[in-house]
Design an enzyme around this catalytic site. Structure first.
Site, short mmCIF file in Angstrom:
data_model
loop_
_atom_site.label_atom_id
_atom_site.label_comp_id
_atom_site.label_asym_id
_atom_site.label_seq_id
_atom_site.Cartn_x
_atom_site.Cartn_y
_atom_site.Cartn_z
N ASP A 67 0.84 -1.25 0.02
CA ASP A 67 -0.08 -0.01 -0.12
C ASP A 67 0.74 1.43 0.14
OD1 ASP A 67 -2.02 -2.01 0.47
OD2 ASP A 67 -2.90 -0.94 2.13
N HIS B 120 3.86 -2.03 3.11
CA HIS B 120 3.69 -0.77 2.52
C HIS B 120 5.14 -0.48 1.54
CE1 HIS B 120 0.92 -0.55 5.79
NE2 HIS B 120 0.26 0.17 5.16
ZN ZN Z 1 -2.27 3.38 3.45
#
Ligand code: ZN
Length: 458
Positions: A267, A411
């Site tokens: 993400d 991430h």
């Molecule tokens: Zn996020």
């Protein structure tokens, strides 16, 4: 210089068995099945040795004369096919060997052909009236579900003055094409010289040494080059070291719905750390899903288009990384559709999944995403990589919780996360996981991937 000498049991420890964990299991629990030295119990060679030790003369009657000398069995793993015993007379040379029989006929035949050719070559060395023998055993390895490899180690012996000596050979095959592989098939065009230099340096040999690549073997971890006739000494390169040198092999592999799969998701990107993650998938195989933030895309157009063109899934993580549950229906639509348009513009693909920032979802968000044709995809494994910013912690979080059907939240903003993937991606693959996109994963769920529905795992 990384260089090992290994004997006997050490070989077993160095080869990691393919192991398919369930959710309740942990990677530290080694499979008891995976490391049997020979399938179906002791080999002919082992039995012969045990019997000979128990009763030096007693077993002679049962065995054919002339007796080949007992070869030291190589206690290697046999991950491919089943083991069969082979005996044949090739001129004055008696062949006794264990050999693999599996689903790649060309590989099985190549091993038998090598035994025959090796016996024939030895026959040519013998004096008139002299007898000889070739005994051999093997190890076989499932590399990644597609490639299979085998190492055959034998001993040549003669009835007269010929001292026993070792012979060995390696075989690598592609299950998809059914063909035995040549090393050149696997090397990126123009990179053979690079590989030659790398191998020569690591082995401490001259780059012109033809023996460097005469026994090469793919393993789940990398490329191994055996340096001596007994195959006891080798140098090895991990697939990571061979980035840009070896072709990615898993890329075109189909998904086997009966084998475990995991969706790694990233993400908040793209970022300057995304290309390293793409490099790793290119080297080891597998796919990921990148839930991108729309406002970042104009800064990383090449990274986005590369990810899409290499088969990764692009998902939507909204335009401005806003909690969708605080927005009006119109604003939710704008957050999603503006991102979709930018993804279309830079990568030419249409998204199927939205990852709501913070995982925050309510009925309005679900209904709006559904109306636009998107599914909502959260996660079952939270690495907390944004909090720890520690590669070891991220690695451990994934390996501790990995299980079939999991969706992993990472991430790609952080270097620590990209660096954790150096180990996560090859180790999950070595454990038998297929690394798939969320759409691929959810397409194998009970009723597929439905718009407007929230998923956390398969
Ligand atoms: Zn996020």
């Amino acid at each position: 210089m990384r260089r090992w000498t290994c004997l006997g049991l050490a070989l077993v420890l160095l080869f990691s068995a393919i192991w398919l964990p369930g959710c309740a299991q942990r990677p530290s629990e080694a499979s008891p099945e995976g490391r049997q030295p020979l399938s179906g119990g002791a080999s002919d060679v082992e039995l012969q040795q045990e019997e000979a030790a128990a009763s030096p003369e007693g077993v002679q009657a049962e065995l054919e004369a002339p007796q080949p000398p007992a070869v030291q069995p190589v206690p290697m793993t046999q991950e491919y096919g089943r083991s069969d015993s082979y005996s044949a007379q090739e001129g004055a040379i008696e062949i006794r060997a264990n050999h693999p029989v599996g689903d790649i006929a060309a590989l099985d035949q190549a091993v038998l052909d090598w035994l025959t050719q090796t016996a024939q070559a030895y026959q040519a060395e013998l004096e008139e009236g002299e007898g000889g023998s070739l005994t051999a055993d093997y190890g076989s390895y499932e590399v990644n579900g597609r490639e299979v490899s085998a190492l055959v180690v034998g001993t040549l012996g003669g009835s007269h003055a010929n001292r026993p000596r070792n012979v060995s050979a390696t075989f690598n095959a592609d299950r998809e094409t059914g063909e035995v592989l040549k090393l050149e098939d696997l090397v990126v065009e123009g990179q053979m010289d690079t590989l030659r230099q790398m191998a020569a340096q690591r082995a401490g040999r001259d780059a012109g040494d033809e023996g460097l690549f005469s026994r090469w073997l793919l393993t789940s971890e990398g490329l191994r080059l055996y340096l001596d006739d007994a195959a006891q000494e080798y140098v090895e390169f991990t697939y990571l070291e061979l980035l840009g040198v070896l072709l990615p092999r898993l890329r075109e592999q189909g998904i086997d719905p009966d084998k475990p799969m995991i969706a790694l998701t990233f993400d908040d990107g793209p970022s300057q750390n995304t290309p390293h993650i793409l490099d790793l998938f290119a080297a080891f195989g597998g796919k990921a899903t990148f839930f991108v933030v729309g406002s970042r895309l104009s800064a990383y157009p090449d990274t986005l288009s590369r990810a899409a063109s290499e088969g990764h899934e692009i998902g939507i993580h909204t335009w401005s990384h806003t909690n969708l549950t605080t927005l009006s229906v119109e604003d939710i639509k704008a957050e999603i559709m503006n991102t979709q348009e930018a993804v279309q513009q830079y990568a030419g693909v249409t998204c199927a999944a939205v990852r709501p920032p913070g995982g925050s979802v309510n009925d309005t968000v679900k209904a709006t995403a559904g109306e636009l044709g998107f599914s909502l995809v959260n996660w079952s494994i939270d690495t907390e990589d944004w909090k720890t910013r520690d590669a070891d912690a991220t690695y451990q979080a994934i390996m501790d919780q990995a299980c079939d059907g999991a969706i992993v939240l990472c991430h790609d903003l952080y270097e620590s996360t990209a660096s954790a993937m150096d180990r996560v991606i090859p180790e999950l693959i070595a454990q038998g996981y297929q690394l798939v996109t969320v759409s691929e994963l959810l397409s194998y769920s009970e009723d597929g991937m439905q718009p407007g529905r929230l998923y956390r795992y398969r």
